[in-house]
Design an enzyme around this catalytic site. Structure first.
Site, PDB file in Angstrom:
ATOM      1  N   GLY A  37       0.823  -1.214   0.000  1.00  0.00           N
ATOM      2  CA  GLY A  37       0.000   0.000   0.000  1.00  0.00           C
ATOM      3  C   GLY A  37       0.852   1.256   0.000  1.00  0.00           C
ATOM      4  CG  ASN A  59      -6.258  -8.057   0.786  1.00  0.00           C
ATOM      5  OD1 ASN A  59      -5.739  -6.947   0.614  1.00  0.00           O
ATOM      6  ND2 ASN A  59      -7.469  -8.205   1.292  1.00  0.00           N
ATOM      7  CB  THR A  62      -6.326  -0.134  -1.165  1.00  0.00           C
ATOM      8  OG1 THR A  62      -5.699  -0.540   0.056  1.00  0.00           O
ATOM      9  CG2 THR A  62      -7.812  -0.008  -0.959  1.00  0.00           C
ATOM     10  CG  ASP A  83      -7.807 -11.463   3.393  1.00  0.00           C
ATOM     11  OD1 ASP A  83      -7.714 -11.059   4.574  1.00  0.00           O
ATOM     12  OD2 ASP A  83      -8.676 -11.065   2.614  1.00  0.00           O
ATOM     13  CG  LEU A  88       1.408 -15.118   7.682  1.00  0.00           C
ATOM     14  CD1 LEU A  88       1.395 -15.576   6.234  1.00  0.00           C
ATOM     15  CD2 LEU A  88       1.632 -13.608   7.732  1.00  0.00           C
ATOM     16  CB  THR A 117      -9.136  -6.212   7.731  1.00  0.00           C
ATOM     17  OG1 THR A 117      -9.666  -6.827   6.559  1.00  0.00           O
ATOM     18  CG2 THR A 117      -7.665  -5.916   7.523  1.00  0.00           C
ATOM     19  CE1 TYR A 170      -8.831   2.622   8.904  1.00  0.00           C
ATOM     20  CE2 TYR A 170      -9.321   4.763   9.874  1.00  0.00           C
ATOM     21  CZ  TYR A 170      -8.416   3.873   9.307  1.00  0.00           C
ATOM     22  OH  TYR A 170      -7.102   4.258   9.145  1.00  0.00           O
ATOM     23  CE1 TYR A 184      -4.351 -11.641  21.075  1.00  0.00           C
ATOM     24  CE2 TYR A 184      -2.487 -13.146  21.245  1.00  0.00           C
ATOM     25  CZ  TYR A 184      -3.782 -12.893  20.863  1.00  0.00           C
ATOM     26  OH  TYR A 184      -4.524 -13.883  20.273  1.00  0.00           O
ATOM     27  NE  ARG A 211      -6.284   8.115   2.154  1.00  0.00           N
ATOM     28  CZ  ARG A 211      -5.408   7.277   2.736  1.00  0.00           C
ATOM     29  NH1 ARG A 211      -5.221   7.333   4.034  1.00  0.00           N
ATOM     30  NH2 ARG A 211      -4.743   6.397   2.025  1.00  0.00           N
TER      31      ARG A 211
HETATM   32  P1  NAD Z   1      -3.442   1.707   1.747  1.00  0.00           P
HETATM   33  O1  NAD Z   1      -4.855   1.383   1.436  1.00  0.00           O
HETATM   34  O2  NAD Z   1      -2.607   2.276   0.667  1.00  0.00           O
HETATM   35  O3  NAD Z   1      -2.687   0.431   2.335  1.00  0.00           O
HETATM   36  C1  NAD Z   1      -3.307  -0.605   3.026  1.00  0.00           C
HETATM   37  C2  NAD Z   1      -2.755  -1.918   2.516  1.00  0.00           C
HETATM   38  O4  NAD Z   1      -3.338  -3.010   3.230  1.00  0.00           O
HETATM   39  C3  NAD Z   1      -3.067  -2.158   1.041  1.00  0.00           C
HETATM   40  O5  NAD Z   1      -1.910  -2.581   0.372  1.00  0.00           O
HETATM   41  C4  NAD Z   1      -4.138  -3.235   1.071  1.00  0.00           C
HETATM   42  O6  NAD Z   1      -4.163  -4.010  -0.106  1.00  0.00           O
HETATM   43  C5  NAD Z   1      -3.735  -4.007   2.307  1.00  0.00           C
HETATM   44  N1  NAD Z   1      -4.835  -4.779   2.912  1.00  0.00           N
HETATM   45  C6  NAD Z   1      -6.089  -4.346   3.209  1.00  0.00           C
HETATM   46  N2  NAD Z   1      -6.800  -5.347   3.754  1.00  0.00           N
HETATM   47  C7  NAD Z   1      -5.987  -6.432   3.821  1.00  0.00           C
HETATM   48  C8  NAD Z   1      -6.148  -7.763   4.270  1.00  0.00           C
HETATM   49  N3  NAD Z   1      -7.311  -8.195   4.763  1.00  0.00           N
HETATM   50  N4  NAD Z   1      -5.099  -8.615   4.174  1.00  0.00           N
HETATM   51  C9  NAD Z   1      -3.917  -8.209   3.648  1.00  0.00           C
HETATM   52  N5  NAD Z   1      -3.711  -6.957   3.199  1.00  0.00           N
HETATM   53  C10 NAD Z   1      -4.724  -6.074   3.284  1.00  0.00           C
HETATM   54  O7  NAD Z   1      -3.482   2.694   2.998  1.00  0.00           O
HETATM   55  P2  NAD Z   1      -2.311   3.471   3.744  1.00  0.00           P
HETATM   56  O8  NAD Z   1      -2.663   4.897   3.707  1.00  0.00           O
HETATM   57  O9  NAD Z   1      -0.994   3.033   3.281  1.00  0.00           O
HETATM   58  O10 NAD Z   1      -2.531   2.967   5.245  1.00  0.00           O
HETATM   59  C11 NAD Z   1      -1.691   2.004   5.855  1.00  0.00           C
HETATM   60  C12 NAD Z   1      -2.084   1.825   7.309  1.00  0.00           C
HETATM   61  O11 NAD Z   1      -1.917   3.053   8.017  1.00  0.00           O
HETATM   62  C13 NAD Z   1      -3.523   1.402   7.505  1.00  0.00           C
HETATM   63  O12 NAD Z   1      -3.590   0.470   8.555  1.00  0.00           O
HETATM   64  C14 NAD Z   1      -4.218   2.678   7.916  1.00  0.00           C
HETATM   65  O13 NAD Z   1      -5.342   2.426   8.713  1.00  0.00           O
HETATM   66  C15 NAD Z   1      -3.126   3.399   8.674  1.00  0.00           C
HETATM   67  N6  NAD Z   1      -3.326   4.860   8.639  1.00  0.00           N
HETATM   68  C16 NAD Z   1      -3.097   5.575   7.505  1.00  0.00           C
HETATM   69  C17 NAD Z   1      -3.322   6.951   7.497  1.00  0.00           C
HETATM   70  C18 NAD Z   1      -3.087   7.789   6.282  1.00  0.00           C
HETATM   71  O14 NAD Z   1      -3.386   8.975   6.310  1.00  0.00           O
HETATM   72  N7  NAD Z   1      -2.537   7.257   5.212  1.00  0.00           N
HETATM   73  C19 NAD Z   1      -3.790   7.578   8.657  1.00  0.00           C
HETATM   74  C20 NAD Z   1      -4.035   6.797   9.785  1.00  0.00           C
HETATM   75  C21 NAD Z   1      -3.783   5.447   9.781  1.00  0.00           C
HETATM   76  N1  UDP Z   2     -12.887  16.253   1.915  1.00  0.00           N
HETATM   77  C1  UDP Z   2     -13.347  17.211   1.040  1.00  0.00           C
HETATM   78  N2  UDP Z   2     -13.372  16.920  -0.298  1.00  0.00           N
HETATM   79  C2  UDP Z   2     -12.939  15.726  -0.795  1.00  0.00           C
HETATM   80  C3  UDP Z   2     -12.464  14.743   0.115  1.00  0.00           C
HETATM   81  C4  UDP Z   2     -12.460  15.041   1.460  1.00  0.00           C
HETATM   82  O1  UDP Z   2     -13.731  18.313   1.449  1.00  0.00           O
HETATM   83  O2  UDP Z   2     -12.991  15.549  -2.032  1.00  0.00           O
HETATM   84  C5  UDP Z   2     -12.832  16.581   3.359  1.00  0.00           C
HETATM   85  C6  UDP Z   2     -13.505  15.560   4.274  1.00  0.00           C
HETATM   86  O3  UDP Z   2     -14.867  15.858   4.431  1.00  0.00           O
HETATM   87  C7  UDP Z   2     -12.714  15.732   5.569  1.00  0.00           C
HETATM   88  C8  UDP Z   2     -11.323  16.132   5.101  1.00  0.00           C
HETATM   89  O4  UDP Z   2     -11.471  16.594   3.752  1.00  0.00           O
HETATM   90  O5  UDP Z   2     -13.245  16.784   6.324  1.00  0.00           O
HETATM   91  C9  UDP Z   2     -10.325  14.983   5.138  1.00  0.00           C
HETATM   92  O6  UDP Z   2     -10.909  13.882   4.477  1.00  0.00           O
HETATM   93  P1  UDP Z   2     -10.112  12.549   4.141  1.00  0.00           P
HETATM   94  O7  UDP Z   2     -11.094  11.632   3.497  1.00  0.00           O
HETATM   95  O8  UDP Z   2      -8.889  12.879   3.399  1.00  0.00           O
HETATM   96  O9  UDP Z   2      -9.615  11.962   5.532  1.00  0.00           O
HETATM   97  P2  UDP Z   2     -10.261  11.802   6.986  1.00  0.00           P
HETATM   98  O10 UDP Z   2      -9.401  12.641   7.836  1.00  0.00           O
HETATM   99  O11 UDP Z   2     -11.671  12.287   6.988  1.00  0.00           O
HETATM  100  O12 UDP Z   2     -10.158  10.360   7.254  1.00  0.00           O
HETATM  101  N1  UDP Z   3      -1.728 -17.578  14.449  1.00  0.00           N
HETATM  102  C1  UDP Z   3      -1.144 -17.323  13.225  1.00  0.00           C
HETATM  103  N2  UDP Z   3       0.192 -17.586  13.091  1.00  0.00           N
HETATM  104  C2  UDP Z   3       0.955 -18.083  14.097  1.00  0.00           C
HETATM  105  C3  UDP Z   3       0.341 -18.312  15.346  1.00  0.00           C
HETATM  106  C4  UDP Z   3      -1.006 -18.048  15.493  1.00  0.00           C
HETATM  107  O1  UDP Z   3      -1.773 -16.871  12.282  1.00  0.00           O
HETATM  108  O2  UDP Z   3       2.138 -18.278  13.887  1.00  0.00           O
HETATM  109  C5  UDP Z   3      -3.159 -17.305  14.598  1.00  0.00           C
HETATM  110  C6  UDP Z   3      -3.906 -18.505  15.120  1.00  0.00           C
HETATM  111  O3  UDP Z   3      -4.438 -19.221  14.021  1.00  0.00           O
HETATM  112  C7  UDP Z   3      -4.996 -17.919  15.971  1.00  0.00           C
HETATM  113  C8  UDP Z   3      -4.546 -16.479  16.259  1.00  0.00           C
HETATM  114  O4  UDP Z   3      -3.322 -16.316  15.567  1.00  0.00           O
HETATM  115  O5  UDP Z   3      -6.207 -17.841  15.247  1.00  0.00           O
HETATM  116  C9  UDP Z   3      -4.344 -16.198  17.708  1.00  0.00           C
HETATM  117  O6  UDP Z   3      -3.349 -17.061  18.210  1.00  0.00           O
HETATM  118  P1  UDP Z   3      -3.323 -17.433  19.756  1.00  0.00           P
HETATM  119  O7  UDP Z   3      -2.133 -18.318  19.964  1.00  0.00           O
HETATM  120  O8  UDP Z   3      -3.402 -16.211  20.569  1.00  0.00           O
HETATM  121  O9  UDP Z   3      -4.697 -18.161  19.978  1.00  0.00           O
HETATM  122  P2  UDP Z   3      -5.161 -19.649  19.828  1.00  0.00           P
HETATM  123  O10 UDP Z   3      -4.404 -20.278  18.702  1.00  0.00           O
HETATM  124  O11 UDP Z   3      -4.832 -20.249  21.141  1.00  0.00           O
HETATM  125  O12 UDP Z   3      -6.603 -19.503  19.548  1.00  0.00           O
END
Ligand code: NAD
Ligand code: UDP
Ligand code: UDP
Length: 343
Positions: A37, A59, A62, A83, A88, A117, A170, A184, A211
Site C-alpha cells: 500500500g 491481499n 488497495t 489475506d 499466517l 481485517t 474503521y 496480548y 481522500r
Molecule cells: P493503503 O490502502 O494504501 O494500504 C493498506 C494496505 O493493506 C493495502 O496494500 C491493502 O491491499 C492491504 N490490505 C487491506 N486489507 C488487507 C487484508 N485483509 N489482508 C492483507 N492486506 C490487506 O493505505 P495506507 O494509507 O498506506 O494505510 C496504511 C495503514 O496506516 C492502515 O492500517 C491505515 O489504517 C493506517 N493509517 C493511515 C493513514 C493515512 O493517512 N494514510 C492515517 C491513519 C492510519
Molecule cells: N474532503 C473534502 N473533499 C474531498 C475529500 C475530502 O472536502 O474531495 C474533506 C472531508 O470531508 C474531511 C477532510 O477533507 O473533512 C479529510 O478527508 P479525508 O477523506 O482525506 O480523511 P479523513 O481525515 O476524513 O479520514
Molecule cells: N496464528 C497465526 N500464526 C501463528 C500463530 C497463530 O496466524 O504463527 C493465529 C492462530 O491461528 C490464531 C490467532 O493467531 O487464530 C491467535 O493465536 P493465539 O495463539 O493467541 O490463539 P489460539 O491459537 O490459542 O486460539
C-alpha cells in the site's frame, strides 16, 4: 527456451536501489502487512535500504504490486499474496501491521470486511508475534479520537466515536486493534508498539483513494471543480509520508509501549487547503462546497509532545515541499493512464 531465458537474464541484469550490508546479528526479518500500500511501500523502501530482510503480506485490496516492483527478485525481499484475516505461519523478528483499508470510501465499501481485517487480522498478527516472540507495531489512527471534543488531541484523550455511524467499522476496528494489542501484551507478554497516525500524504497514494489530498490535486490537475465537503471549516493536519516512516521506525526501536501520535501539528481548514492546492497546481479550477460527510470530524490536530520527548521525533517536511512532490507524482500518473488509454 532455457537458453533464451538465460541469455535474456544475462543481458538485462536487474538494477536495485542500493542496500546496506548488515551482518547476521544486526539483520532482522521484518514482516510488513499491507506493505504493497501507500505507507507500507515507503516503509519497505527504508527498511530494505537499511539492509533488513522484508516480507510483505498483502491481499491487494488497495495495494499494488507496482508500489514494490523495484524490489521484486531482490534476495532480501519477498512478496506474499495473502489475506491477513486468515492465519499466517512464518518466522520473523518484527512486524509492522498496516493491513487495513485506510481511506473513507475504501473502508466504507465493505464495512464487514474492514472490521474483520482489524479484528481477526490483528488477532492473527498478535498470535504470530506471540508464537515467534516478535515485536509488533500496530498502525492505529487519529480516528480513534472520533470527532474530538479535546483539541489538539493528546494520547490520553479517550475519544468521541459514534459506534454505529458510517465510520464506525474503521474507528471501532482500530480501537479493538489497540485493545487486542494491550491484551496480548498483558496476558501473553507480546511486545507491542501503537502508532496513532494522523492524515498522511505523498507519492503512491491511490488515484481513486477518495481522500482529500488526492481528490483536490487530481481535480486541480484536470481543471475540474475542487469539491469541499460541507462548509470547509473542518480542519486537518497533514504529514508527509517520509516523516511518518521515520516516526514508525523510531517507535519500533524505542522501549515505549503506550500509544504515540505521529502527525504534523500544522493545522489547516479544508477551505484553506483547497486554496493551497489550487495555487500550487495553477489552472482555472473553481472551489465549490458540496454535501457534508456524515460524522465528519470537525477538528483534528495531533499533540506530539510524547513523540518529541520519547522518540526525539518531529516532522521535518514543510507542507508545500511535500505537496509539490505529490503533485508531480499525480501528474506522472495521469500521463501514464492517458498513455494506456491511447494504446
Ligand atoms: P493503503 O490502502 O494504501 O494500504 C493498506 C494496505 O493493506 C493495502 O496494500 C491493502 O491491499 C492491504 N490490505 C487491506 N486489507 C488487507 C487484508 N485483509 N489482508 C492483507 N492486506 C490487506 O493505505 P495506507 O494509507 O498506506 O494505510 C496504511 C495503514 O496506516 C492502515 O492500517 C491505515 O489504517 C493506517 N493509517 C493511515 C493513514 C493515512 O493517512 N494514510 C492515517 C491513519 C492510519
Ligand atoms: N474532503 C473534502 N473533499 C474531498 C475529500 C475530502 O472536502 O474531495 C474533506 C472531508 O470531508 C474531511 C477532510 O477533507 O473533512 C479529510 O478527508 P479525508 O477523506 O482525506 O480523511 P479523513 O481525515 O476524513 O479520514
Ligand atoms: N496464528 C497465526 N500464526 C501463528 C500463530 C497463530 O496466524 O504463527 C493465529 C492462530 O491461528 C490464531 C490467532 O493467531 O487464530 C491467535 O493465536 P493465539 O495463539 O493467541 O490463539 P489460539 O491459537 O490459542 O486460539
Amino acid at each position: 527456451l532455457e537458453e533464451q531465458i538465460r541469455s535474456l537474464q544475462a543481458s538485462t541484469p536487474r538494477k536495485y536501489p542500493k542496500v546496506k550490508y548488515l551482518n547476521y546479528k544486526n539483520r532482522k526479518r521484518i514482516l510488513i502487512t499491507g506493505g504493497a500500500g501507500f505507507v507500507g511501500s515507503h516503509l519497505v523502501d527504508d527498511l530494505m535500504i537499511q539492509g533488513h530482510e522484508i516480507i510483505v503480506v498483502d491481499n491487494f485490496f488497495t495495494g499494488r504490486k507496482r508500489n514494490v516492483e523495484h524490489w521484486l527478485g531482490h534476495e532480501n525481499f519477498e512478496l506474499i499474496h495473502h489475506d491477513i484475516v486468515n492465519p499466517l505461519f512464518i518466522e520473523i523478528d518484527e512486524i509492522y501491521h498496516l493491513a487495513s483499508p485506510a481511506s473513507p470510501p475504501h473502508y466504507m465499501y465493505n464495512p464487514v470486511k474492514t472490521i474483520k481485517t482489524n479484528t481477526m487480522g490483528t488477532i492473527n498478527v498478535l498470535g504470530l508475534a506471540k508464537r515467534v516472540m516478535a515485536k509488533v507495531l500496530i498502525a492505529s489512527t487519529s480516528e480513534v479520537y472520533g470527532d474530538p471534543t479535546v483539541h489538539p488531541q493528546p494520547e490520553t484523550y479517550w475519544g468521541h466515536v459514534n459506534p454505529i455511524g458510517p465510520r464506525a467499522c474503521y474507528d471501532e476496528g482500530k480501537r479493538v486493534s489497540e485493545t487486542l494489542s494491550y491484551a496480548y501484551a498483558k496476558q501473553e507478554k507480546v511486545q507491542v508498539r501503537v502508532a496513532r497516525i494522523f492524515n498522511t500524504y505523498g507519492p503512491r497514494m491511490h488515484m481513486n483513494d477518495g481522500r482529500v489530498v488526492s481528490n483536490f490535486i487530481l481535480q486541480a490537475l484536470r481543471n475540474e471543480t475542487i469539491t469541499v465537503y460541507g462548509n470547509g471549516k473542518q480542519t486537518r493536519s497533514f504529514q508527509y509520508v517520509s516523516d511518518l516512516v521515520d516516526g514508525m521506525i523510531a517507535l519500533m526501536a524505542s522501549n515505549y509501549t503506550q500509544p504515540v501520535n505521529l502527525g504534523n501539528p500544522v493545522e489547516q481548514s479544508i477551505e484553506e487547503f483547497a486554496q493551497i492546492i489550487k495555487q500550487l497546481v495553477g489552472g482555472p479550477s473553481e472551489i465549490k462546497q458540496t454535501k457534508a460527510m456524515e460524522d465528519d470530524p470537525q477538528r483534528r490536530k495531533p499533540d506530539i509532545t510524547r513523540a518529541k520527548t520519547l522518540l526525539k521525533w518531529e516532522p521535518k517536511v514543510p507542507l508545500e515541499t511535500g505537496l509539490m512532490k505529490t503533485i508531480s507524482y499525480f501528474r506522472n500518473e495521469l500521463a501514464r493512464s492517458d498513455r494506456f488509454q491511447e494504446n
